[in-house]
Write an enzyme that holds these catalytic residues in place. Sequence first.
Site, PDB file in Angstrom:
ATOM      1  N   PHE A  46      45.955  45.187  -1.328  1.00  0.00           N
ATOM      2  CA  PHE A  46      47.148  45.139  -0.489  1.00  0.00           C
ATOM      3  C   PHE A  46      47.707  43.729  -0.543  1.00  0.00           C
ATOM      4  O   PHE A  46      46.952  42.765  -0.643  1.00  0.00           O
ATOM      5  CB  PHE A  46      46.807  45.505   0.968  1.00  0.00           C
ATOM      6  CG  PHE A  46      47.013  46.960   1.260  1.00  0.00           C
ATOM      7  CD1 PHE A  46      46.193  47.916   0.689  1.00  0.00           C
ATOM      8  CD2 PHE A  46      48.048  47.377   2.089  1.00  0.00           C
ATOM      9  CE1 PHE A  46      46.393  49.261   0.928  1.00  0.00           C
ATOM     10  CE2 PHE A  46      48.256  48.718   2.341  1.00  0.00           C
ATOM     11  CZ  PHE A  46      47.427  49.671   1.758  1.00  0.00           C
TER      12      PHE A  46
ATOM     13  N   ASP B 249      41.662  33.284   4.237  1.00  0.00           N
ATOM     14  CA  ASP B 249      41.386  32.584   2.989  1.00  0.00           C
ATOM     15  C   ASP B 249      40.467  31.387   3.208  1.00  0.00           C
ATOM     16  O   ASP B 249      39.766  30.960   2.302  1.00  0.00           O
ATOM     17  CB  ASP B 249      42.705  32.109   2.355  1.00  0.00           C
ATOM     18  CG  ASP B 249      43.532  33.286   1.851  1.00  0.00           C
ATOM     19  OD1 ASP B 249      42.925  34.246   1.339  1.00  0.00           O
ATOM     20  OD2 ASP B 249      44.768  33.273   1.996  1.00  0.00           O
TER      21      ASP B 249
ATOM     22  N   ASN C 187      44.018  36.555  12.444  1.00  0.00           N
ATOM     23  CA  ASN C 187      45.414  36.877  12.140  1.00  0.00           C
ATOM     24  C   ASN C 187      45.816  38.139  12.879  1.00  0.00           C
ATOM     25  O   ASN C 187      45.017  38.727  13.612  1.00  0.00           O
ATOM     26  CB  ASN C 187      45.612  37.014  10.629  1.00  0.00           C
ATOM     27  CG  ASN C 187      44.714  38.088  10.058  1.00  0.00           C
ATOM     28  OD1 ASN C 187      44.864  39.262  10.370  1.00  0.00           O
ATOM     29  ND2 ASN C 187      43.754  37.687   9.234  1.00  0.00           N
TER      30      ASN C 187
ATOM     31  N   PRO D 150      35.213  33.566  -0.063  1.00  0.00           N
ATOM     32  CA  PRO D 150      35.218  34.318  -1.328  1.00  0.00           C
ATOM     33  C   PRO D 150      36.373  35.302  -1.358  1.00  0.00           C
ATOM     34  O   PRO D 150      36.737  35.868  -0.312  1.00  0.00           O
ATOM     35  CB  PRO D 150      33.877  35.073  -1.302  1.00  0.00           C
ATOM     36  CG  PRO D 150      33.377  34.993   0.096  1.00  0.00           C
ATOM     37  CD  PRO D 150      34.047  33.835   0.770  1.00  0.00           C
TER      38      PRO D 150
ATOM     39  N   LYS E  61      50.601  39.215  -8.083  1.00  0.00           N
ATOM     40  CA  LYS E  61      49.283  39.289  -7.433  1.00  0.00           C
ATOM     41  C   LYS E  61      48.429  40.374  -8.080  1.00  0.00           C
ATOM     42  O   LYS E  61      47.230  40.212  -8.271  1.00  0.00           O
ATOM     43  CB  LYS E  61      49.462  39.554  -5.924  1.00  0.00           C
ATOM     44  CG  LYS E  61      48.195  39.342  -5.131  1.00  0.00           C
ATOM     45  CD  LYS E  61      48.438  39.373  -3.638  1.00  0.00           C
ATOM     46  CE  LYS E  61      49.066  38.080  -3.144  1.00  0.00           C
ATOM     47  NZ  LYS E  61      49.211  38.054  -1.682  1.00  0.00           N
TER      48      LYS E  61
HETATM   49  N1  CTP Z   1      41.535  39.776  -0.218  1.00  0.00           N
HETATM   50  C1  CTP Z   1      40.147  39.773  -0.309  1.00  0.00           C
HETATM   51  N2  CTP Z   1      39.461  38.629  -0.028  1.00  0.00           N
HETATM   52  C2  CTP Z   1      40.100  37.494   0.312  1.00  0.00           C
HETATM   53  C3  CTP Z   1      41.516  37.477   0.398  1.00  0.00           C
HETATM   54  C4  CTP Z   1      42.202  38.657   0.117  1.00  0.00           C
HETATM   55  O1  CTP Z   1      39.550  40.814  -0.604  1.00  0.00           O
HETATM   56  N3  CTP Z   1      39.407  36.400   0.581  1.00  0.00           N
HETATM   57  C5  CTP Z   1      42.257  41.001  -0.550  1.00  0.00           C
HETATM   58  C6  CTP Z   1      43.009  41.610   0.603  1.00  0.00           C
HETATM   59  O2  CTP Z   1      42.209  42.565   1.277  1.00  0.00           O
HETATM   60  C7  CTP Z   1      44.200  42.252  -0.090  1.00  0.00           C
HETATM   61  C8  CTP Z   1      44.454  41.341  -1.264  1.00  0.00           C
HETATM   62  O3  CTP Z   1      43.237  40.641  -1.470  1.00  0.00           O
HETATM   63  O4  CTP Z   1      43.864  43.514  -0.632  1.00  0.00           O
HETATM   64  C9  CTP Z   1      45.577  40.390  -1.110  1.00  0.00           C
HETATM   65  O5  CTP Z   1      45.473  39.609   0.009  1.00  0.00           O
HETATM   66  P1  CTP Z   1      46.552  38.466   0.357  1.00  0.00           P
HETATM   67  O6  CTP Z   1      46.066  37.715   1.533  1.00  0.00           O
HETATM   68  O7  CTP Z   1      47.912  39.047   0.401  1.00  0.00           O
HETATM   69  O8  CTP Z   1      46.477  37.631  -0.942  1.00  0.00           O
HETATM   70  P2  CTP Z   1      45.766  36.320  -1.299  1.00  0.00           P
HETATM   71  O9  CTP Z   1      44.902  36.596  -2.458  1.00  0.00           O
HETATM   72  O10 CTP Z   1      45.096  35.725  -0.131  1.00  0.00           O
HETATM   73  O11 CTP Z   1      46.997  35.457  -1.773  1.00  0.00           O
HETATM   74  P3  CTP Z   1      48.050  34.559  -0.942  1.00  0.00           P
HETATM   75  O12 CTP Z   1      47.426  34.288   0.401  1.00  0.00           O
HETATM   76  O13 CTP Z   1      48.201  33.373  -1.788  1.00  0.00           O
HETATM   77  O14 CTP Z   1      49.306  35.376  -0.880  1.00  0.00           O
END
Ligand code: CTP
Length: 397
Positions: free
Chosen positions: A325, A280, A211, A307, A339
């Site tokens: 974040f 993700d 990304n 995870p 969130k």
């Molecule tokens: N994060 C994490 N591990 C993951 C995904 C996210 O530790 N596998 C952490 C990111 O570092 C950030 C927070 O979770 O601090 C939110 O990440 P974001 O991508 O915005 O949220 P998601 O949980 O992935 O939700 P969505 O994609 O549905 O918005």
Amino acid sequence: MKLAGKRIVLGLTGGIACYKAAELARGLVKAGASVQVVMTEAARQFITPVTLQALSGRPVFTDQWDSRISNNMAHIDLTRDADAVLIAPCSADFMRKLVHGAADDLLSTLCLARPATVPLLVAPAMNVEMWENPATRRNADQLRSDGITLLGPVAGEQACGETGLGRMMEPESLLEELQAFFQPKLLRGSRVLVTAGPTFEPIDPVRGITNLSSGKMGYAIARAARSAGAEVTLVSGPTALAAPNGVRMLPVTTAREMHAAVMSEIAAQQVFIAVAAVADWRVSEASSQKIKKQDGSPPALAFEQNPDILAEVAALPAPPYCVGFAAESEHLLEHGAAKRRRKNIPLLVGNIGHQTFGKDDNELVLFDDTGHYPLPRAGKDMLADRLVAEIAQRIRT
Ligand code: CTP
């Protein structure tokens, strides 16, 4: 800028690293500091006062008997309203002089006569054998126990052709160190773990899914936490950024590697700040060979969920203070608040993801259990300091 308005006496002693001091003087001025340059006779063999005068915008002092100071007290006057004295480069001989309280030229006299409240920082620069000589080792230890801050030296190729410890820190690193020096130590004694950057999930040996995260915000937070006195570990996905000074770096590539690195470090941490844009999903079975076009039909990729590092840390029996974040493309206020609750963390920092990736500034919203608070648009460094202050305040209460 954090050095804005600071009054720095920049002392140069003899050494080839004097050429870097020109860049340092320029950087200090650019950061808003006022710079008074003082040079030893030996430093003048390497660079002229004219260069430093042009860069600092002030007359350079080299002589104890300079008639421009009417009371002939340059060694007193120059430090009375200074915020710090920085000797860069500091030669082995000048270290010796500082250790013995010598006062045989303007710079050494000025260091001896400076008020105890004006900190002295030195950036040693010399040949590796000189640095490793027991005499220099003793002098370095003595300077430290006299309360003088040593910045570097660093290892690398030297002007003399030899390699090893003895190079002066690069001007940019010295600026970073000086900024850190002036920061209030709000997180002194805390261990902070930060994740930053993107992850890269391989499809085959030459392709992958990633990304647009540049890592700038996470690196700025790691730097700010370290400047605030924390012991910082930075688990970073692939970025083009230089490692912040004084931060332990753990480079990773995939989300699973990031997860493993975080979980092996987390028990010792008081604060966890998850800034990384973690993928993700990963491709279930990355091909070990480059995938060929073959008959023109697109490859059928199957995905598996990675995870959720932050959620897993937050669910530990005794979690550190967790900060997440959220990069949202829309409805930041609703998604951010939801969130934070979903991940069960005390503090979540929201930003409009696709508008901030790669930029030097940002606009944030903090979400905690009392509501949401905007942090207006500012440089990522400034926001990082602000965020560290917010975290420090919350973990103290
Ligand atoms: N994060 C994490 N591990 C993951 C995904 C996210 O530790 N596998 C952490 C990111 O570092 C950030 C927070 O979770 O601090 C939110 O990440 P974001 O991508 O915005 O949220 P998601 O949980 O992935 O939700 P969505 O994609 O549905 O918005």
